[in-house]
Design a protein around this motif. Structure first.
Motif, PDB file in Angstrom:
ATOM      1  N   ALA A  14       0.835  -1.191   0.000  1.00 42.45           N
ATOM      2  CA  ALA A  14       0.000   0.000   0.000  1.00 42.45           C
ATOM      3  C   ALA A  14       0.877   1.251   0.000  1.00 42.45           C
ATOM      4  O   ALA A  14       1.892   1.311   0.708  1.00 42.45           O
ATOM      5  N   ARG A  66      -4.626   9.869  -8.456  1.00 42.97           N
ATOM      6  CA  ARG A  66      -3.668   8.802  -8.152  1.00 42.97           C
ATOM      7  C   ARG A  66      -3.176   8.092  -9.408  1.00 42.97           C
ATOM      8  O   ARG A  66      -2.019   7.691  -9.483  1.00 42.97           O
ATOM      9  N   SER A  84       0.140   5.754  -5.198  1.00 42.90           N
ATOM     10  CA  SER A  84      -0.611   5.728  -3.929  1.00 42.90           C
ATOM     11  C   SER A  84      -1.620   4.595  -3.912  1.00 42.90           C
ATOM     12  O   SER A  84      -2.799   4.782  -3.583  1.00 42.90           O
ATOM     13  N   LYS A  86      -3.874   1.410  -3.043  1.00 43.82           N
ATOM     14  CA  LYS A  86      -4.577   0.991  -1.837  1.00 43.82           C
ATOM     15  C   LYS A  86      -4.957  -0.481  -1.966  1.00 43.82           C
ATOM     16  O   LYS A  86      -5.101  -0.988  -3.095  1.00 43.82           O
ATOM     17  N   ASP A  89      -7.525  -1.415  -4.432  1.00 47.85           N
ATOM     18  CA  ASP A  89      -7.204  -1.395  -5.860  1.00 47.85           C
ATOM     19  C   ASP A  89      -6.872  -2.786  -6.396  1.00 47.85           C
ATOM     20  O   ASP A  89      -6.674  -2.969  -7.596  1.00 47.85           O
ATOM     21  N   SER A 120      -1.630  -4.678   2.462  1.00 53.43           N
ATOM     22  CA  SER A 120      -1.754  -3.624   3.484  1.00 53.43           C
ATOM     23  C   SER A 120      -0.610  -3.676   4.467  1.00 53.43           C
ATOM     24  O   SER A 120       0.185  -4.583   4.488  1.00 53.43           O
TER      25      SER A 120
END
Length: 120
Positions: A14, A66, A84, A86, A89, A120
């Motif tokens: 992330a 992004r 960026s 996440k 995504d 993450s």
């Protein structure tokens, strides 16, 4: 006929970045709009970003600021710079191309997709 091949997917943490590429072959001179779509398990395929032959762009709200889409008509390629990133995504990303039919309407072509996984 147009063939599309994506590359550049992978695993990223992330906040990291990835760059996806889509290489077109065949009757590439006829391609009008191109786009990136994604599909996560259990979800419908959704538009991420699109770009016209004249470089007009459109982004989904969830990637604005992004992701950046671009294309090179001379090289018949399209890219998606993803910053960026996440965990949400995470999905299979596919490229799409459209070309006009001689008698009207559009032919739509899809690549095979490339997996993007954001940890993450």
């Amino acid at each position: 006929q147009v063939q599309l091949v994506e590359s550049g997917g992978g695993l990223v943490q992330a906040g990291g970045s990835l760059r996806l590429s889509c290489a077109a072959s065949g009757s590439t001179w006829s391609i009008l709009d191109m786009g990136w779509y994604r599909q996560a398990p259990g979800n419908k395929r959704e538009l991420v970003a699109s770009i016209s032959r004249g470089d007009s762009t459109n982004y989904a709200d969830f990637v604005k600021g992004r992701f950046t889409i671009s294309r090179d008509n001379a090289k018949a390629t399209m890219s998606l710079q993803m910053n960026s990133l996440k965990p949400e995504d995470t999905a299979v990303y596919s490229c799409k191309a459209e070309e006009p039919r001689p008698m009207g309407g559009l032919n739509t072509y899809w690549g095979q997709g490339t997996q993007v996984t954001v940890s993450s």
